[in-house]
Design an enzyme around this catalytic site. Structure first.
Site, PDB file in Angstrom:
ATOM      1  N   ARG A  37       0.657  -1.291  -0.001  1.00  0.00           N
ATOM      2  CA  ARG A  37       0.170  -0.063  -0.013  1.00  0.00           C
ATOM      3  C   ARG A  37       0.879   1.362  -0.154  1.00  0.00           C
ATOM      4  O   ARG A  37       0.457   2.264  -0.342  1.00  0.00           O
ATOM      5  CB  ARG A  37      -0.719   0.101   1.213  1.00  0.00           C
ATOM      6  CG  ARG A  37      -1.823   1.270   1.236  1.00  0.00           C
ATOM      7  CD  ARG A  37      -2.937   0.972   2.604  1.00  0.00           C
ATOM      8  NE  ARG A  37      -3.994   1.990   2.273  1.00  0.00           N
ATOM      9  CZ  ARG A  37      -4.111   2.938   3.302  1.00  0.00           C
ATOM     10  NH1 ARG A  37      -3.203   2.875   4.317  1.00  0.00           N
ATOM     11  NH2 ARG A  37      -5.087   3.977   3.067  1.00  0.00           N
ATOM     12  N   ILE A  63      -6.816   8.323  -0.595  1.00  0.00           N
ATOM     13  CA  ILE A  63      -6.674   6.676  -0.682  1.00  0.00           C
ATOM     14  C   ILE A  63      -7.742   5.978   0.685  1.00  0.00           C
ATOM     15  O   ILE A  63      -7.446   6.249   1.688  1.00  0.00           O
ATOM     16  CB  ILE A  63      -5.313   5.855  -0.458  1.00  0.00           C
ATOM     17  CG1 ILE A  63      -5.232   4.559  -0.757  1.00  0.00           C
ATOM     18  CG2 ILE A  63      -4.653   6.510   0.560  1.00  0.00           C
ATOM     19  CD1 ILE A  63      -3.886   4.085  -0.967  1.00  0.00           C
ATOM     20  N   SER A  64      -8.653   5.217   0.331  1.00  0.00           N
ATOM     21  CA  SER A  64      -9.500   4.781   0.922  1.00  0.00           C
ATOM     22  C   SER A  64      -8.827   3.873   2.353  1.00  0.00           C
ATOM     23  O   SER A  64      -7.793   3.483   2.115  1.00  0.00           O
ATOM     24  CB  SER A  64     -10.492   3.694   0.459  1.00  0.00           C
ATOM     25  OG  SER A  64     -11.179   4.524  -0.176  1.00  0.00           O
ATOM     26  N   GLN A  65      -9.536   4.143   3.387  1.00  0.00           N
ATOM     27  CA  GLN A  65      -9.143   3.249   4.446  1.00  0.00           C
ATOM     28  C   GLN A  65      -9.064   1.734   4.404  1.00  0.00           C
ATOM     29  O   GLN A  65      -9.933   1.293   3.531  1.00  0.00           O
ATOM     30  CB  GLN A  65     -10.393   3.483   5.783  1.00  0.00           C
ATOM     31  CG  GLN A  65     -10.056   2.777   6.902  1.00  0.00           C
ATOM     32  CD  GLN A  65     -11.206   2.955   7.990  1.00  0.00           C
ATOM     33  OE1 GLN A  65     -12.026   3.818   7.648  1.00  0.00           O
ATOM     34  NE2 GLN A  65     -11.259   2.247   9.160  1.00  0.00           N
ATOM     35  N   PRO A  66      -8.160   1.113   4.643  1.00  0.00           N
ATOM     36  CA  PRO A  66      -7.980  -0.508   4.268  1.00  0.00           C
ATOM     37  C   PRO A  66      -9.153  -1.375   4.702  1.00  0.00           C
ATOM     38  O   PRO A  66      -9.498  -2.054   4.127  1.00  0.00           O
ATOM     39  CB  PRO A  66      -6.660  -1.063   5.088  1.00  0.00           C
ATOM     40  CG  PRO A  66      -5.902   0.237   5.231  1.00  0.00           C
ATOM     41  CD  PRO A  66      -6.872   1.338   5.365  1.00  0.00           C
TER      42      PRO A  66
END
Length: 213
Positions: A37, A63-66
């Site tokens: 990531r 970038i979205s939260q995992p």
């Protein structure tokens, strides 16, 4: 940037956090453990890459939260060879997860700066979506429809009808719906005219804008 044993260890810990939050799909967890990531983020954020948080990227996007990436991916029930339309390429991290799951990914990005940057990055890193498109996600990609699944990675005030129409019977649309906070929503297409709807709680996304281009 390099991918080190330390990074891999942090990814394993991140996957453990996601398990504690309810992610059960082993293939999705395998993608989280495998994909670096930190490559998808500005190098100044590298130290934050394996925290379960969203972070800024180019063009005022995130970038979205995992957990969000894993949750949406899990809802899709991805099988190898599935044809998936992604609305909002963003950093490309969600795309990479879908590719790791052996899906055929068609991805649309409306921000030209981000589109150019991410397309270049895909080529450099060897990620190969079927198509990476600069365009209006509200319209979907009718020339490639129907799709096994459609995933929307931005908050939609309402569900675009074009996306519903481009879903196969038996297909799944995963979309965050709402103006401020969004409700993660799954539409399962039972027949040409019938959809089953399920809601999965509140999330927060950048907005899905119409007719940007």
């Amino acid at each position: 940037m390099k991918d080190t044993f330390k990074h891999r260890g942090m990814r394993n810990k991140l996957a453990d956090v996601l398990v504690e939050k309810g992610i059960t799909d082993k293939n999705v967890l395998g993608a989280i453990k495998t994909i670096p990531r930190h490559f998808f983020m500005d190098s100044s954020f590298e130290g934050h890459a394996y925290q379960d948080k969203a972070f800024p990227i180019a063009a005022d996007q995130t970038i979205s939260q995992p957990y969000t990436v894993a949750f949406q991916s899990q809802l899709l029930h991805v099988k190898p060879g599935h044809k998936i339309l992604e609305i909002g390429t963003g950093s490309g991290y969600q795309t990479a997860v879908l590719l790791h799951l052996k899906a055929k990914v068609y991805t649309i990005e409306r921000q030209q700066e981000l589109f150019k940057k991410t397309k270049l990055f895909f080529g450099k890193m060897g990620y190969r979506p079927k198509k990476t498109i600069f365009g209006d996600g509200y319209k979907g990609l009718p020339e490639e429809a129907p799709f096994d699944s459609i995933i929307v990675t931005a908050g939609a005030p309402e569900v675009p009808r074009a996306l519903m129409a481009q879903l196969k019977v038996g297909g799944r649309l995963v979309i965050p719906v709402g103006a401020q906070d969004q409700i993660m929503t799954l539409f399962y297409r039972k027949s040409l005219k019938e959809f089953e709807k399920k809601e999965f709680g509140s999330f927060r996304f950048v907005p899905l804008l119409e007719n940007k281009n």
